[in-house]
Structures are given as C-alpha cells and as structure tokens.
Design a protein around this motif. Structure first.
Motif, mmCIF file in Angstrom:
data_model
loop_
_atom_site.group_PDB
_atom_site.id
_atom_site.type_symbol
_atom_site.label_atom_id
_atom_site.label_comp_id
_atom_site.label_asym_id
_atom_site.label_seq_id
_atom_site.Cartn_x
_atom_site.Cartn_y
_atom_site.Cartn_z
ATOM 1 N N ALA A 266 22.820 71.954 -46.597
ATOM 2 C CA ALA A 266 21.377 72.038 -46.795
ATOM 3 C C ALA A 266 20.997 73.344 -47.483
ATOM 4 N N LYS A 269 21.813 73.034 -51.144
ATOM 5 C CA LYS A 269 20.822 72.231 -51.850
ATOM 6 C C LYS A 269 19.529 73.010 -52.072
ATOM 7 N N ASN A 270 19.138 73.796 -51.080
ATOM 8 C CA ASN A 270 17.933 74.622 -51.239
ATOM 9 C C ASN A 270 18.117 75.639 -52.365
#
Length: 322
Positions: A266, A269-270
């Motif tokens: 995550a 992806k950020n």
C-alpha cells in the motif's frame, strides 16, 4: 237376609243394569283414589328444612333457594307474603352457581398450566439441544492470512543549483518524488525518473535545450545523443547552458544519497500515486516519457533494463563510455 242379598245380586247382575253398575263402580273407585292420594299427601308428607342465609332488610328483593323438595314463592313484597322459604341476599352468590363456576373454571386452568409447563419443558429441551449442538460442533480455526512481503522503497537526496556554489549555495532536494522537475516547474531542466535496480544510481531525463555535460554521469542512449543522465551516489554532473545574452550558465547536479527501506504494498502504491503531475505533463508534451533501454517496473519500484540482452549490454556500455 240371605234371600235379600241374593235377590239384590241378581238384580245387579241383570243385563239391563250392568252398564249402570259399571259406571257407579268407576265413580266410586275414582272418589276413593282422590281421597287417598290428594288429602293424604297434603297432611301427612313432612316438609324438609331448607338451609339459607340470614334475611337482609325487608325492603330488598327476597330470593329463596330453589330445591327439588320445596316450592318457593318469590315476590317483591318481602317475606310477609311468602308462604314457604326465607329471604335471601341477592348479592350473595348461590351455592350451586359457585360450585358450577369453580367446576367450569378448573378444567380451563389445567390445560393452560399443562401447556405452560409443556412450553417451558419444550423451550428447555430446545435450549438444551441447541447448547448440546453448540458444544458438540467443533469450531474450525480460521487460517491466518499470509502477510504480504514488504517491498523496498528508495529515498533519493540531491543538490542542484548554479555555480559557483560559493556565491549561490546548491538547493537540497530530499526524498524526491517520481517525475519531479528540477530546479522548478517553471524552469525545468531535468525530470527525476527513478533509481535503477538495487539503488545503484538515479536517472534523470534532460528536457528543454541540450546542455554541454561535464562530470561523472553516464548518458543514455549514447554520449553523442544524451537523452537521460544516470548518476551514482556521491557523484556530480555539470550542465552548461547559454543564456539569452550569450553568457554561459553552469548548473551542478549532485546525488547525495540513495537510501532504501521496507514498506508495504500500500505504501508503494501511495508513492506511485504521489508522482508529480507537472513533470508527467512536461514529459508528455515533449515526447520524452520513454527512457532508452530502461522502463519503470511498478512491481519492483525501480528502473530495469528492457529489450534484448544485446540492447542491455549496449546501454551498460553507453553508461560507462564517458
């Protein structure tokens, strides 16, 4: 005397007097029966005592208890005109009615109690059966989810500015985002493209006017056709431009460090979503989105060599030809 009786008998038995004799006999028998039954029952039959409640005020309505043995006269005038029986309180329930009420209500209460007890026993049995089912059913342990492997994230710190640095110090840029224009969006000379595998070097795309390069960097695809500049940590490159007045202006790019850390998918992806939109628009406008022999791998978060092995070898040779 005997002759008189015999003659009387003969006269009575005569056929002409026989109907009259029969009628007299019937009348006589009826009179004897009436006297025996009617008069005897009125004087000889004893009356039975009837239990009753004490009489209330004479102004009330007298009600006597009805039985099969006594006749009761009920009048609104009270006990003075009543031949038999005694006055009865109208607000006191009759004994027979009370008995009937008790007998009628008793059966109805019995089924309700039995039904309630059966319902209770039924609920108890159902709860016990459910508890037994719950206790006997084995609980399946949930399989622990396999945690995702952390990925490597690189943090690049550079210095960029004009020379000599003694006059104007170089500006530090820490934790560069992808596609960040340098030195600014309004005056973009370089666009940061990412790091190569293992964090060995940082790659920048040259935008705008082609500069004269001096330093320790490597050009891609070649030294004579430099579209991207690859620079390792601790090394620097000078970019010489001509100002509108014809005077040379020299910029210096120095890669201070390339640090790595572990992060979740995550977080990676950020980081990808946090790339500079201005830098992407600038590269798209000039047609410089692609890098010779390199492409960005979102799964690994680094720049990797693309194409055939011969092209990769040529790219490595171009990087170290200077």
């Amino acid at each position: 005397m005997t002759e008189f009786l015999n003659s009387l008998k003969a006269d009575l038995l005569d056929r002409r007097l026989l109907p009259l004799v029969a009628l007299v006999t019937v009348v006589l028998v009826a009179a004897i029966a009436y006297a025996a039954l009617g008069g005897g029952s009125g004087s000889a039959t004893p009356t039975a005592a009837v239990p009753s409640e004490p009489a209330t005020a004479s102004s009330g309505l007298g009600i006597s208890q009805k039985t099969s043995e006594t006749a009761v006269a009920e009048t609104t005038g009270g006990g003075s005109t009543q031949h038999r029986g005694v006055a009865h309180n109208p607000f006191t329930p009759l004994p027979q009615a009370a008995v009937k009420t008790a007998s009628s209500t008793a059966p109805s209460s019995t089924p309700s109690s039995s039904s309630s007890s059966s319902a209770t026993s039924g609920s108890g049995s159902s709860s016990s059966s459910s508890s037994e089912a719950t206790s006997t059913t084995p609980s399946t342990p949930a399989k622990p989810s396999t945690p995702a492997k952390p990925k490597t994230v690189y943090h690049v710190a550079v210095l960029f500015g004009t020379l000599p640095s003694s006059v104007t110090p170089l500006t530090p840029y820490e934790n560069l985002k992808l596609l960040t224009p340098l030195p600014s969006t309004g005056q973009a000379l370089l666009v940061f493209r990412g790091v190569t595998a293992g964090g060995k070097s940082a790659t920048f795309t040259l935008v705008g006017e082609a500069p004269i390069l001096h330093g320790e960097g490597a050009c891609l695809p070649s030294a004579s056709q430099c579209e991207a500049l690859d620079l390792q940590p601790g090394k620097s490159e000078q970019l010489e431009y001509l100002s509108p007045l014809g005077q040379p202006v020299t910029y210096e790019l120095s890669v201070v460090s390339i640090a790595s850390s572990k992060a979740s998918s995550a977080a990676v992806k950020n980081a990808l979503r946090g790339e500079s939109k201005a830098g992407r628009a600038l590269l798209g406008h000039d047609g410089l989105m692609s890098i010779p022999y390199l492409h960005y791998s979102a799964a690994k978060g680094v720049l990797v060599f693309s194409g055939h092995g011969a092209f990769a070898a040529r790219a490595r040779g171009a990087r170290h030809s200077r």
